[in-house]
Motif scaffolding. Sequence first.
Motif, PDB file in Angstrom:
ATOM      1  N   VAL A 192       0.835  -1.196   0.000  1.00  0.00           N
ATOM      2  CA  VAL A 192       0.000   0.000   0.000  1.00  0.00           C
ATOM      3  C   VAL A 192       0.874   1.252   0.000  1.00  0.00           C
ATOM      4  O   VAL A 192       0.597   2.225  -0.707  1.00  0.00           O
ATOM      5  N   ALA A 193       1.943   1.216   0.786  1.00  0.00           N
ATOM      6  CA  ALA A 193       2.863   2.359   0.817  1.00  0.00           C
ATOM      7  C   ALA A 193       3.528   2.571  -0.536  1.00  0.00           C
ATOM      8  O   ALA A 193       3.768   3.708  -0.952  1.00  0.00           O
ATOM      9  N   ILE A 194       3.833   1.488  -1.236  1.00  0.00           N
ATOM     10  CA  ILE A 194       4.428   1.604  -2.576  1.00  0.00           C
ATOM     11  C   ILE A 194       3.468   2.318  -3.520  1.00  0.00           C
ATOM     12  O   ILE A 194       3.859   3.219  -4.279  1.00  0.00           O
ATOM     13  N   ALA A 195       2.200   1.920  -3.487  1.00  0.00           N
ATOM     14  CA  ALA A 195       1.207   2.558  -4.357  1.00  0.00           C
ATOM     15  C   ALA A 195       1.014   4.028  -3.999  1.00  0.00           C
ATOM     16  O   ALA A 195       0.901   4.889  -4.882  1.00  0.00           O
ATOM     17  N   LEU A 196       0.976   4.341  -2.713  1.00  0.00           N
ATOM     18  CA  LEU A 196       0.827   5.733  -2.295  1.00  0.00           C
ATOM     19  C   LEU A 196       2.020   6.569  -2.737  1.00  0.00           C
ATOM     20  O   LEU A 196       1.865   7.710  -3.196  1.00  0.00           O
ATOM     21  N   TRP A 197       3.212   6.006  -2.597  1.00  0.00           N
ATOM     22  CA  TRP A 197       4.414   6.742  -2.999  1.00  0.00           C
ATOM     23  C   TRP A 197       4.394   7.031  -4.492  1.00  0.00           C
ATOM     24  O   TRP A 197       4.821   8.093  -4.944  1.00  0.00           O
ATOM     25  N   LYS A 198       3.890   6.081  -5.264  1.00  0.00           N
ATOM     26  CA  LYS A 198       3.796   6.277  -6.708  1.00  0.00           C
ATOM     27  C   LYS A 198       2.857   7.424  -7.034  1.00  0.00           C
ATOM     28  O   LYS A 198       3.152   8.264  -7.899  1.00  0.00           O
ATOM     29  N   LEU A 199       1.710   7.492  -6.358  1.00  0.00           N
ATOM     30  CA  LEU A 199       0.741   8.557  -6.620  1.00  0.00           C
ATOM     31  C   LEU A 199       1.230   9.902  -6.095  1.00  0.00           C
ATOM     32  O   LEU A 199       0.927  10.947  -6.680  1.00  0.00           O
ATOM     33  N   VAL A 200       1.966   9.896  -5.000  1.00  0.00           N
ATOM     34  CA  VAL A 200       2.434  11.151  -4.398  1.00  0.00           C
ATOM     35  C   VAL A 200       3.550  11.770  -5.225  1.00  0.00           C
ATOM     36  O   VAL A 200       3.570  12.982  -5.461  1.00  0.00           O
ATOM     37  N   THR A 201       4.495  10.952  -5.672  1.00  0.00           N
ATOM     38  CA  THR A 201       5.687  11.476  -6.333  1.00  0.00           C
ATOM     39  C   THR A 201       5.646  11.355  -7.847  1.00  0.00           C
ATOM     40  O   THR A 201       6.295  12.141  -8.547  1.00  0.00           O
ATOM     41  N   GLY A 202       4.913  10.367  -8.368  1.00  0.00           N
ATOM     42  CA  GLY A 202       4.939  10.138  -9.806  1.00  0.00           C
ATOM     43  C   GLY A 202       6.243   9.556 -10.288  1.00  0.00           C
ATOM     44  O   GLY A 202       6.550   9.629 -11.489  1.00  0.00           O
TER      45      GLY A 202
END
Length: 364
Positions: free
Chosen positions: A112-122
């Motif tokens: 979940v943290a990986i997916a959030l990091w992807k959306l936050v930083t691109g």
Amino acid sequence: DTQERLGGDTAVSCRGREDTTTYEGKLMPLRYSYRISMALLSRNYRRKLSVWAFNRASQWWDFIVPGFTNAQWVQNFRMSEETVDFLCIKLCPVMERQNTTYRDCVTLKKRVAIALWKLVTGSDYRSIGHLFGVSIMTVCRSFVLQQKCCWCQKKSGSPTKRGTEKWLSILRTGGWSHTTISTGKFWNVSTGLPGSLHDARVLRLSILWELASRGNLFPPHIRNIGAVTAGYYILGDSAYPVQDWLLKSLYDTGRLTAEQHFFNQKFSRARVVVENAFGRLKGRWRCLLKRNDYDTQLVKSMVLTCCALHNLCEDQGETYETSWDVPEAAAAAAHEPAVAVSHSVEEGGRHVRDALVQYLSCNS
């Protein structure tokens, strides 16, 4: 001559047999020593079965992140650790994995943290994989799966029955059609249409238009404003046609009266929640501000997931920092001026707007 020849042959064959016997005699000790050494090795050493895996460093997630404060969680993942745990509970039935005899699975919280990091930083998959100590495929699967799960979780409710007692506003940019309520949450989202379509056309092709045409968009509510019977309305910009359920401000031709100017001011003040909602959405999930080369279906899912996570952050009361705001230059480039719809396309709703102009002027 015959005996000599036979004797000679016998002598030759005897010498060949003697040479072979000598060669085999030399190999015999080597064979026995090899067998003995292999037997000793099999008794003293038994090789353990293992699965080959590339050694990846995950110190940042294993040692640094557990020491994060609540402010650091919000800064890096746009939500507190408590909200991340709440999201993991919601996604557990679909995203949870089990350990095997070969290796332990990547934990749900980490994916979940990986997916959030992807959306936050691109960031790209490779950089995220190096940061979290996982493969590119793991990053891709975590990102795609959580998008599907997050939007499915948000679709389980009935949005058409929530927030209808508050002002509704609609705004469309780049092929998206969003409806927000005055709490700053997205109430209806439609994606997938080309950005070249006119805003009014995008609205007509959305589910929102279909619900409103059938009269199922709002619950029954009637209020008399002067001589007009009014109900709930969505507030749109100049690109949309005036309808019995959709209102927009008066187009300023330089000849508006004071009452009409006052109505436009009230209208803009009610619609400011749209600009704030979009600003917070893009401020939280910076992937929406960058070039996106993903597949069209994945982009649609990405937009829906960002809206769903935005609503989750607003529901949980997550902090929004002003430092996340979109720079003015980027905001001006992303915001395209709305093209006014033709008057021939507009239908009902004008009598309601005229009644509201008179009502507000008399009760100001």
